[in-house]
Design an enzyme around this catalytic site. Structure first.
Site, PDB file in Angstrom:
ATOM      1  N   CYS A 118      57.762  64.120  93.687  1.00  0.00           N
ATOM      2  CA  CYS A 118      57.477  63.034  94.628  1.00  0.00           C
ATOM      3  C   CYS A 118      56.043  62.523  94.575  1.00  0.00           C
ATOM      4  O   CYS A 118      55.809  61.318  94.637  1.00  0.00           O
ATOM      5  CB  CYS A 118      57.867  63.443  96.042  1.00  0.00           C
ATOM      6  SG  CYS A 118      56.870  64.782  96.739  1.00  0.00           S
ATOM      7  N   HIS A 143      57.032  65.680 101.566  1.00  0.00           N
ATOM      8  CA  HIS A 143      57.533  64.635 100.676  1.00  0.00           C
ATOM      9  C   HIS A 143      56.511  63.510 100.684  1.00  0.00           C
ATOM     10  O   HIS A 143      55.947  63.167 101.731  1.00  0.00           O
ATOM     11  CB  HIS A 143      58.895  64.130 101.146  1.00  0.00           C
ATOM     12  CG  HIS A 143      59.480  63.085 100.248  1.00  0.00           C
ATOM     13  ND1 HIS A 143      59.510  63.220  98.878  1.00  0.00           N
ATOM     14  CD2 HIS A 143      60.027  61.869 100.511  1.00  0.00           C
ATOM     15  CE1 HIS A 143      60.080  62.150  98.341  1.00  0.00           C
ATOM     16  NE2 HIS A 143      60.382  61.314  99.317  1.00  0.00           N
ATOM     17  N   ASP A 166      59.815  54.138  98.835  1.00  0.00           N
ATOM     18  CA  ASP A 166      59.892  55.471  98.224  1.00  0.00           C
ATOM     19  C   ASP A 166      60.552  55.363  96.859  1.00  0.00           C
ATOM     20  O   ASP A 166      61.705  54.956  96.745  1.00  0.00           O
ATOM     21  CB  ASP A 166      60.697  56.407  99.127  1.00  0.00           C
ATOM     22  CG  ASP A 166      60.602  57.866  98.695  1.00  0.00           C
ATOM     23  OD1 ASP A 166      60.042  58.129  97.621  1.00  0.00           O
ATOM     24  OD2 ASP A 166      61.103  58.730  99.434  1.00  0.00           O
TER      25      ASP A 166
END
Length: 787
Positions: free
Chosen positions: A351, A414, A443
């Site tokens: 991530c 995250h 994202d």
């Protein structure tokens, strides 16, 4: 002759981009090849009309061709447009070789063009028409086409959505013009031509400039949808800063990781536009004017899960033998260059890598962006806006996780991105009362599909905060990441489930981004943006947002029905927040009986597991410690249950991520008047590692060598083997994987690097060390290179 295929065009263009990284001579050859064989990123429409005879053009004003009659004033314009840092605007590379600079400007602003003719320009007789195009259908829409006659007298008047220009001054055969770029045009590569017309002449002459130029978003312009100005540090931090931090670790101790965004480095702007263009065709290219669409596309193409052949390949397995460990990346340019050289997704990312590359792409095109880390980040797999954990009872009656039923997860952390823009698409639905402008979450890490593709956002942070989960895009998913309740269900022998607990404060902690200004490692603190994403836990507004989200969920569960009995015994799991690799750790569970009656505790179990940061625990425990005897809990007295996790227990079992999951289970027995109570507590922790100490001069002379000394002390009781070191940073050629001598147990490592650069400016260098036993250490230093 058959038409050239899209694949052939892409291959040729990739070859052209590759040449950008191998010096000016090779580049010149490839540029010429590209001009002969391949259209630009946005091919021009050319009307190949027969050229008029020279006799027909006597007296018609002509743009001088040799030397070129059009000067784009690159240095002056790029300074005014905050684009002078881009490598493609430079006239000299790092080692002093001459380059051919290109113009990069921003929409919603004027730039100057000098035009030289074969005779003086006559205001009364001559007219000048400018035409700008991008894309194969550039003349079809106002976002991709502009045409105007030069205004010669009076004060210039520009509309924010139309091209325009006026005559600034005249000097002999040369005029200086000012051209206004509409704040609503498409970003990308634009071509232009200048047409001259002279009164009394039937013919006109069109001069098409041989070089295209780039138009980017303009966060400095109030008419641009990306306008941020000085909001929260604004353009200086979120557009122009090419180095920064991404946070990892835990909510109790967020750890910064240096990152070189490098949006101004060689080839990065061209690559950013190329990957974005993958998701547009001739009929949709006008949507490059819309930052909402562009941001959504960026979150799609940074990962490679769809057919667009994106930049990064995700891998959470721990096996990276056929690629590079995600922990070994410290910047975006090396990843993007590798992608452009091979034409294949780069292995591997997680991530924070996806987020770092996303920040680079966004800032490269002028879209304000920042990397954001959410600790205790939930992954809701069934669209219920709750995180559901299922338990069964073991032989002793203690609840243990039901591994067959748990699909939802809570990641240690995250990392995603915020981008700044207005949201007229929501205002069109909600009306003028809409308050969804500003920061939007996107994202690029592939988790769930959004409208059929692996992307997420942009979603207004204000919608997330208020639990308005029906707002586009993906508000329900992001809300769950930061504010969902964790619901505990007991699976009964007949397969049915009953709700046994709810934890409202476990998800979404210490949401972090780099503070405005110098990097955190140089004194600028971490900025906690939790309050922008959610109301304070326990407040009435917070509960309203959670219940609003639960009601709007696509597949809601009956998690909020019934009153339930309040627990008598209050449990807390405690340990040190900052534990470094090689240190022992004390863990304790405290219990306080808040009732007026005695309660009986039937044993305590501590379990510690290796854990990937994405929420998945190993099946093999590092440690299981059981306290089996019953304990009588008298009212209002605190009881402690302890265990010690030794470094010799965890060092052989954790991976390079250094993450562990600490669990504590206990059971309060049923009495005549009170029900049985279950304690299920867990914390995630990332063990700290040494930071490399960097000693280097604060200033250096351009083209002269200087020395950076890297040191650290081995914290382990084992010798470090298979050691390598290197560095990377803007303005310097990266050095990776240089072999180093073994480092003795508790011994000191020292390495001197000799560096120099031809570029002027402020530079941040990240130094790296890796070994078989101790992975991916880093540290940073800054240097100001002066003339």
């Amino acid at each position: 002759m058959p038409e050239e295929s899209e694949t052939d065009s892409l291959d040729d263009f990739l070859e052209f981009i590759r040449c950008l990284f191998y010096g000016p001579k090779e580049k010149s050859k490839k540029v010429e090849k590209r001009k002969e064989k391949l259209p630009k990123l946005n091919p021009k429409n050319k009307d190949d009309k027969p050229r008029a005879n020279d006799d027909d053009l006597l007296g018609v004003l002509k743009v001088q061709e040799k030397p070129p009659g059009i000067d784009l004033k690159i240095q002056e314009n790029t300074e005014l447009h905050h684009t002078d840092k881009y490598y493609c605007t430079k006239d000299e590379d790092e080692v002093g070789n001459a380059l051919e600079p290109e113009l990069v400007v921003r929409r919603g602003q004027t730039f100057k063009i000098a035009v030289t003719f074969d005779r003086p320009y006559n205001v009364e007789k001559d007219d000048l028409i400018f035409e700008f195009k991008t894309g194969t259908l550039g003349d079809a829409r106002k976002e991709t086409h502009g045409r105007f006659k030069l205004q010669e007298t009076g004060k210039p008047k520009y509309r924010h959505d139309k091209w325009g220009g006026y005559l600034v001054k005249q000097d002999g055969n040369t005029i200086i013009t000012e051209v206004y770029i509409p704040a609503t045009c498409a970003i990308g590569e634009w071509s232009f031509c200048v047409t001259t017309k002279t009164k009394g002449q039937k013919k006109s002459i069109a001069y098409e400039h041989p070089e295209d130029f780039y138009i980017l978003f303009n966060p400095w312009c109030k008419d641009d949808a990306t306008y941020i100005g000085d909001v929260e540090g604004g353009t200086e931090e979120y557009v122009l800063n090419d180095t920064g931090l991404v946070y990892r670790g835990s909510a109790w101790f967020p750890r910064p990781k240096e990152w070189n965004f490098g949006q101004f480095e060689e080839g990065i702007l061209e690559a950013a536009l190329l990957v974005i263009m993958k998701c547009f065709n001739a009929k949709t290219q006008f949507r490059l004017s819309d930052p909402v669409t562009v941001a959504r596309v960026i979150a799609q193409v940074v990962n490679c899960c769809d057919e667009d052949n994106g930049i990064l390949w995700g891998n959470w397995s721990g096996n990276y033998e056929d690629g590079t460990s995600p922990l070994d990346w410290y910047g975006s340019p090396r990843i993007i260059r590798k992608y452009m050289e091979t034409g294949k997704p780069v292995k591997y990312g997680q991530c924070w890598v996806f987020s770092g590359v996303t920040t680079t792409i966004c800032r490269a095109i002028g879209l304000p962006a920042r990397s954001v880390t959410n600790f205790g980040s939930a992954h809701d797999t069934d669209w219920s806006c709750t995180i559901d954990k299922y338990f069964v009872r073991d032989e002793a009656g203690i609840l243990i996780p039901d591994k067959d039923s748990n699909n939802d997860s809570i990641w240690n952390y995250h990392v995603w991105n915020d981008v700044y823009m207005t949201r007229p698409d929501i205002k069109a639905i909600k009306g003028d009362t809409c308050d969804y402008d500003g920061w939007q979450a996107i994202d690029a890490t592939p988790q769930e599909r959004s409208k059929g593709v692996f992307t997420c956002g942009p979603c207004p942070l204000n919608a997330i905060k208020n639990g308005e989960v029906t707002i586009d895009y993906d508000c329900d998913f992001i809300f769950s990441e930061v504010n969902a309740d964790e619901i505990h269900w007991e699976v009964l022998p007949d397969g049915s489930c009953i709700k046994i607990d709810m934890k409202a404060e476990k998800v979404g902690k210490s949401i972090s981004t780099k503070a405005v200004g110098d990097s955190g490692i140089f004194g600028s603190p971490r900025e906690d943006v939790t309050g922008i994403y959610k109301f304070a836990e326990g407040t009435e507004d917070s509960r309203k947002a959670v219940l609003r989200a639960a009601c709007g969920a696509k597949r809601p569960k009956d998690a909020y029905g019934g009153g339930g009995e309040k627990d008598d015994v209050e449990f807390k799991l405690m340990h040190e927040a900052n534990v470094n690799l090689g240190e022992d750790m004390d863990i304790k569970l405290t219990a306080v009986n808040k009732s007026e009656y005695k309660r009986e505790l039937s044993g305590v179990v501590f379990r510690v597991f290796p854990k990937n940061y994405n929420g998945h625990c190993s099946m093999q425990a590092i440690k299981i410690h059981e306290i089996k005897e019953d304990t009588e809990l008298v009212p209002n007295k605190e009881y402690e249950f302890k265990c010690t996790l030794k470094s010799t227990e965890y060092l052989p079992k954790i991976d390079s991520g250094r993450n562990m999951n600490i669990q504590a289970f206990a059971l309060v027995k049923k009495t005549r008047s009170r029900n049985m109570q279950n304690c299920v507590k867990e914390h995630d922790i990332e063990l700290g590692a040494p930071t490399l100490n960097i000693e280097m001069p604060a200033t250096a002379k351009r083209g002269e060598e200087f020395v950076a000394t890297v040191t650290f002390t081995n914290p382990l009781l084992d010798e470090l083997t298979c050691c390598t070191a290197g560095y990377e940073g803007n303005g310097f050629k990266a050095v990776t994987g240089q072999p180093q001598s073994n480092v003795p147990a508790a011994g000191k490592f020292e390495k001197k690097f000799t560096l120099k650069t031809k570029q002027k400016g402020d530079f941040t260098l990240t130094f790296k060390f890796n070994s078989k036993e101790l992975h991916f250490l880093s540290g940073s230093g800054k240097v100001k290179v002066e003339a």
